[in-house]
Write a protein that holds these residues in place. Structure first.
Motif, PDB file in Angstrom:
ATOM      1  N   HIS A 123      -7.897  13.551  -3.673  1.00  0.00           N
ATOM      2  CA  HIS A 123      -7.400  14.927  -3.593  1.00  0.00           C
ATOM      3  C   HIS A 123      -7.275  15.351  -2.118  1.00  0.00           C
ATOM      4  CE1 HIS A 123      -7.837  19.397  -5.009  1.00  0.00           C
ATOM      5  NE2 HIS A 123      -6.626  19.106  -4.577  1.00  0.00           N
ATOM      6  N   LYS A 124      -8.320  15.015  -1.366  1.00  0.00           N
ATOM      7  CA  LYS A 124      -8.334  15.345   0.061  1.00  0.00           C
ATOM      8  C   LYS A 124      -7.176  14.649   0.774  1.00  0.00           C
ATOM      9  CE  LYS A 124     -11.683  15.048   3.609  1.00  0.00           C
ATOM     10  NZ  LYS A 124     -12.634  14.001   3.936  1.00  0.00           N
ATOM     11  N   TYR A 125      -7.014  13.381   0.451  1.00  0.00           N
ATOM     12  CA  TYR A 125      -5.921  12.602   1.046  1.00  0.00           C
ATOM     13  C   TYR A 125      -4.561  13.247   0.735  1.00  0.00           C
ATOM     14  CZ  TYR A 125      -2.139   9.227   0.515  1.00  0.00           C
ATOM     15  OH  TYR A 125      -0.910   8.645   0.502  1.00  0.00           O
ATOM     16  N   LEU A 126      -4.398  13.676  -0.521  1.00  0.00           N
ATOM     17  CA  LEU A 126      -3.132  14.300  -0.908  1.00  0.00           C
ATOM     18  C   LEU A 126      -2.847  15.529  -0.057  1.00  0.00           C
ATOM     19  CD1 LEU A 126      -3.269  14.230  -4.828  1.00  0.00           C
ATOM     20  CD2 LEU A 126      -1.756  12.881  -3.362  1.00  0.00           C
ATOM     21  N   LEU A 127      -3.873  16.339   0.138  1.00  0.00           N
ATOM     22  CA  LEU A 127      -3.687  17.573   0.891  1.00  0.00           C
ATOM     23  C   LEU A 127      -3.429  17.281   2.366  1.00  0.00           C
ATOM     24  CD1 LEU A 127      -6.538  19.708  -0.746  1.00  0.00           C
ATOM     25  CD2 LEU A 127      -4.069  19.944  -1.121  1.00  0.00           C
ATOM     26  N   GLU A 128      -4.231  16.371   2.930  1.00  0.00           N
ATOM     27  CA  GLU A 128      -4.137  16.133   4.371  1.00  0.00           C
ATOM     28  C   GLU A 128      -2.878  15.382   4.774  1.00  0.00           C
ATOM     29  OE1 GLU A 128      -7.866  14.363   5.319  1.00  0.00           O
ATOM     30  OE2 GLU A 128      -8.936  16.291   5.202  1.00  0.00           O
ATOM     31  N   SER A 129      -2.410  14.507   3.880  1.00  0.00           N
ATOM     32  CA  SER A 129      -1.247  13.697   4.244  1.00  0.00           C
ATOM     33  C   SER A 129       0.076  14.391   3.914  1.00  0.00           C
ATOM     34  CB  SER A 129      -1.302  12.379   3.476  1.00  0.00           C
ATOM     35  OG  SER A 129      -1.155  12.652   2.095  1.00  0.00           O
ATOM     36  N   GLY A 130      -0.019  15.534   3.264  1.00  0.00           N
ATOM     37  CA  GLY A 130       1.213  16.210   2.861  1.00  0.00           C
ATOM     38  C   GLY A 130       1.821  15.634   1.588  1.00  0.00           C
ATOM     39  N   ARG A 131       1.134  14.671   0.996  1.00  0.00           N
ATOM     40  CA  ARG A 131       1.638  14.059  -0.246  1.00  0.00           C
ATOM     41  C   ARG A 131       1.667  15.072  -1.382  1.00  0.00           C
ATOM     42  NH1 ARG A 131       4.726  10.368  -1.069  1.00  0.00           N
ATOM     43  NH2 ARG A 131       3.826   9.861  -3.090  1.00  0.00           N
ATOM     44  N   GLN A 132       0.714  15.994  -1.354  1.00  0.00           N
ATOM     45  CA  GLN A 132       0.619  16.978  -2.433  1.00  0.00           C
ATOM     46  C   GLN A 132       1.935  17.748  -2.575  1.00  0.00           C
ATOM     47  OE1 GLN A 132      -1.519  17.135  -4.616  1.00  0.00           O
ATOM     48  NE2 GLN A 132      -2.168  19.159  -5.199  1.00  0.00           N
ATOM     49  N   GLU A 133       2.452  18.191  -1.427  1.00  0.00           N
ATOM     50  CA  GLU A 133       3.705  18.936  -1.448  1.00  0.00           C
ATOM     51  C   GLU A 133       4.831  18.080  -2.012  1.00  0.00           C
ATOM     52  OE1 GLU A 133       4.522  22.135  -1.239  1.00  0.00           O
ATOM     53  OE2 GLU A 133       2.327  22.212  -1.222  1.00  0.00           O
ATOM     54  N   LYS A 134       4.874  16.837  -1.557  1.00  0.00           N
ATOM     55  CA  LYS A 134       5.921  15.927  -2.031  1.00  0.00           C
ATOM     56  C   LYS A 134       5.813  15.709  -3.520  1.00  0.00           C
ATOM     57  CE  LYS A 134       6.956  13.437   2.195  1.00  0.00           C
ATOM     58  NZ  LYS A 134       6.038  12.766   3.108  1.00  0.00           N
ATOM     59  N   THR A 167       0.855  -1.184   0.000  1.00  0.00           N
ATOM     60  CA  THR A 167       0.000   0.000   0.000  1.00  0.00           C
ATOM     61  C   THR A 167       0.891   1.234   0.000  1.00  0.00           C
ATOM     62  OG1 THR A 167      -0.134  -0.232   2.376  1.00  0.00           O
ATOM     63  CG2 THR A 167      -2.088  -0.875   1.105  1.00  0.00           C
ATOM     64  N   LYS A 168       0.459   2.192  -0.802  1.00  0.00           N
ATOM     65  CA  LYS A 168       1.296   3.373  -0.966  1.00  0.00           C
ATOM     66  C   LYS A 168       0.924   4.427   0.065  1.00  0.00           C
ATOM     67  CE  LYS A 168       1.717   2.592  -5.867  1.00  0.00           C
ATOM     68  NZ  LYS A 168       0.835   2.775  -7.020  1.00  0.00           N
ATOM     69  N   ASN A 169       1.733   4.596   1.059  1.00  0.00           N
ATOM     70  CA  ASN A 169       1.562   5.666   2.037  1.00  0.00           C
ATOM     71  C   ASN A 169       0.134   5.794   2.562  1.00  0.00           C
ATOM     72  OD1 ASN A 169       4.308   6.634   1.263  1.00  0.00           O
ATOM     73  ND2 ASN A 169       3.231   7.087  -0.641  1.00  0.00           N
ATOM     74  N   GLY A 170      -0.455   4.678   2.876  1.00  0.00           N
ATOM     75  CA  GLY A 170      -1.761   4.729   3.512  1.00  0.00           C
ATOM     76  C   GLY A 170      -2.938   4.992   2.592  1.00  0.00           C
ATOM     77  N   TRP A 171      -2.742   4.996   1.317  1.00  0.00           N
ATOM     78  CA  TRP A 171      -3.865   5.150   0.387  1.00  0.00           C
ATOM     79  C   TRP A 171      -4.135   3.810  -0.283  1.00  0.00           C
ATOM     80  CZ3 TRP A 171      -7.840   8.064  -1.015  1.00  0.00           C
ATOM     81  CH2 TRP A 171      -8.431   7.838  -2.262  1.00  0.00           C
ATOM     82  N   VAL A 172      -5.339   3.313  -0.109  1.00  0.00           N
ATOM     83  CA  VAL A 172      -5.704   2.064  -0.779  1.00  0.00           C
ATOM     84  C   VAL A 172      -6.522   2.430  -2.021  1.00  0.00           C
ATOM     85  CG1 VAL A 172      -6.865  -0.155  -0.559  1.00  0.00           C
ATOM     86  CG2 VAL A 172      -5.771   0.897   1.444  1.00  0.00           C
ATOM     87  N   PRO A 173      -6.002   2.141  -3.222  1.00  0.00           N
ATOM     88  CA  PRO A 173      -6.708   2.568  -4.427  1.00  0.00           C
ATOM     89  C   PRO A 173      -8.091   1.933  -4.547  1.00  0.00           C
ATOM     90  CG  PRO A 173      -4.457   1.922  -4.949  1.00  0.00           C
ATOM     91  CD  PRO A 173      -4.703   1.507  -3.532  1.00  0.00           C
ATOM     92  N   PRO A 174      -9.125   2.748  -4.590  1.00  0.00           N
ATOM     93  CA  PRO A 174     -10.467   2.188  -4.765  1.00  0.00           C
ATOM     94  C   PRO A 174     -10.700   1.731  -6.202  1.00  0.00           C
ATOM     95  CG  PRO A 174     -10.577   4.578  -4.649  1.00  0.00           C
ATOM     96  CD  PRO A 174      -9.132   4.207  -4.459  1.00  0.00           C
TER      97      PRO A 174
END
Ligand code: B12
Ligand SMILES: Nc1nc2c(ncn2[C@@H]2O[C@H](COP(=O)(O)OP(=O)(O)OP(=O)(O)O)[C@@H](O)[C@H]2O)c(=O)[nH]1
Ligand SMILES: [Mg+2]
Lengths: 318, 132
Positions: free
Chosen positions: A247-258, A217-224
């Protein structure tokens, strides 16, 4: 020349669609125009959310893009679309037909659709895609959707450009999912099983599930996995919800910045590669290239040695 | 600098369902190395003009076999003017009687190709016309 580009940029930024269309053409034609334009508009970019839709030829990507545009428009968001189709390697021409499926949005003032040919670029996008995304971003789009060419194992560049990647597959692909495992199936943040009206949808979902279980699993996101019907309205909302969740997950987990940092790195390497190739063609004309090709073919020299010998001539360009 | 790629919009306005000619022409232009934006059947003049602008095409080719050519060409030309895009050349083909061809030329249609038109002629015409 430069001053008229400035004028175009000015117009584009103030919302002129014709200017945006022309700017994208300049970017497609010549990377030095791209360089100039991007340097001018860069401060205005970075606001749009970038969604990639990829999948095999004919799987229903354009139909799904059409439905998603409607979803975004229902929330009154401004949408840009880049739809890529292949250039014929034999004639250099292309028929760009993705638009046909998006006709309900043709006259919507808040939707801008641009068709693009790959023009020889491998990887599922065209050379100008990433820069054109920046133009669409500076134009003020809230969302930019990129439809890749019909993709298989190697056309994975979308992952470097998009925030979220939706991989579209279809039931009758059967065991092709197995084959795709190493390619586009690895880049999906969301899986859409399209044409869910035809037999085998459940089997397809099962295969994707099994494949996902094997990968970490990639950084806690399970692809639906979402069933869709590209030619009907059902399923579109579920996919839209899944995209919003990611999108929400990206923002909240800081993945977006990465992701943005990774994209910056990828941009650098990509631009450098293209620059090298361009400079190479400037330094060596077609006849000389032909001669070098002959030497390689006749085993007079190997390609590495030739490059070694060319390097001093290429250096003056750096 | 690489050769400039021609981008041509091939569109079928109105309710006309005859799309063979448009497809033949689209295919021929692709084989000649052009990028063809093909939008399918039943386009309105509004959608054709919007598409031409977003796709930044070098020319618009309309295919009309329904008899509604005078009205449709005129409307597209009007809308192009409204959008300040009258510099995009427009040409076409299909079933158009001789007397209408001269009318269309007067309102600004560059050229009309009829049944049996040779696709090579169409290709060289487009290259010539767009060679500013
Ligand atoms: C095949 C055909 C059909 C097929 C169409 C299949 C299809 N998907 O295209 C079917 C059976 C469905 C059909 C139906 C009808 N048809 Co019909 N059809 C024809 C027919 C016999 C041939 C058309 C064709 O495909 N030609 C082959 C292609 C390659 O040629 P083309 O389209 O002319 O294109 C060439 C040039 O014109 C030019 N060109 C065309 N478009 C463009 C665009 C650009 C940009 C350029 C540069 C050039 C260009 O270049 C092409 C290559 O040379 C013609 C008669 C004829 N001889 O033209 C009647 C004809 C067009 N049909 C006609 C009619 C009336 C109809 C119907 C209304 C009913 C009926 N009576 O049959 C319906 C309407 C359907 C609809 N929804 O619109 C009339 C039109 C009369 C008019 N305009 O005044 C014609 C002329 C027959 C006649 N003499 O009465 N038809
Ligand atoms: N039965 C069925 N057909 C569908 C569905 N979604 C799309 N199609 C059809 O599948 C065909 C291809 O759809 P497109 O949306 O053009 O597919 P695409 O992936 O964009 O194709 P390329 O861009 O050419 O790779 C069209 O004829 C659609 O009408 C679906 O859910 N069910
Ligand atoms: Mg498509």
């Amino acid at each position: 020349m430069i001053s008229s580009i400035d004028e175009l940029i000015q117009k584009m930024v103030s919302g002129d669609k014709r200017a945006l269309g022309k700017i994208i053409t300049l970017m497609e034609e010549d990377s030095s125009s791209s360089a100039y334009i991007v340097s001018k508009i860069y401060p205005l970019t970075g606001k749009a959310y970038i969604l990639g839709i990829t999948g095999p030829p004919g799987s229903g990507k354009s139909s799904i893009v059409d439905k998603l545009v409607s979803c975004y428009r229902n929330e009154n968001l401004k949408v840009g679309v880049i739809a890529i189709d292949p250039t014929s390697p034999f004639t250099g021409g292309a028929i760009l037909g993705d638009r046909i499926r998006m006709r309900s949005h043709y006259t919507d003032k808040n939707v801008f659709i641009r068709s693009m040919a790959t023009r020889g670029t491998l990887g599922g996008l065209s050379r100008a895609t990433s820069d054109s995304v920046k133009a669409l971003d500076a134009f003020g789009n809230d969302v930019i959707i990129i439809e890749t060419v019909g993709a298989g194992q190697v056309e994975v560049d979308i992952v470097k450009v998009a925030d979220t990647v939706v991989v579209v597959s279809v039931p009758d692909m059967g065991d092709t999912i197995q084959k795709l495992k190493a390619g586009i199936m690895e880049i999906g943040n969301i899986f859409a099983v399209n044409k869910a009206d035809i037999d085998g949808a459940e089997k397809c979902i099962l295969e994707i599930k099994m494949m996902l279980e094997l990968s970490e699993t990639k950084n806690g996101w399970v692809p639906p996995i979402v069933k869709t019907f590209g030619d009907r309205d059902n399923g579109a909302n579920e996919l839209y919800e899944a995209i919003k969740n990611h999108h929400k997950y990206l923002l909240e987990s800081g993945r977006q910045e990465k992701k943005k940092i990774a994209r910056g790195k990828a941009d650098l390497i990509y631009i450098l590669q293209n620059l090298f190739i361009k400079k190479f063609y400037e330094a060596i004309n077609e006849e000389e290239l032909e001669e070098l090709g002959k030497k390689i073919a006749s085993r007079e020299k190997d390609p590495y040695t030739i490059i070694e010998e060319l390097i001093p001539r290429l250096k003056k360009f750096l | 600098m690489p050769e400039r790629k021609l981008r041509i919009l091939i569109a079928k306005p109105g309710l006309d369902g005859h799309d063979r000619g448009a497809k033949v022409v689209a295919r021929a232009l692709m084989d000649a190395g052009m990028e063809v934006i093909y939008t399918g059947l039943r386009q309105t003049p509004e959608s054709i003009v919007e598409t031409a602008i977003q796709e930044d095409v070098d020319a618009i080719g309309l295919s009309i076999l329904s008899g509604a050519h005078n009205h449709l060409f005129k409307r597209v030309i009007e809308l192009l003017k409204n959008e300040g895009a009258e510099d995009i050349p427009i040409f076409g083909g299909g079933i158009v009687p001789e007397e209408d061809v001269s009318y269309l030329k007067r309102i600004g249609v560059k050229r009309v190709f009829g049944p049996g038109a040779n696709t090579e002629d169409i290709v060289s015409y487009i290259k010539e016309m767009t060679n500013k």
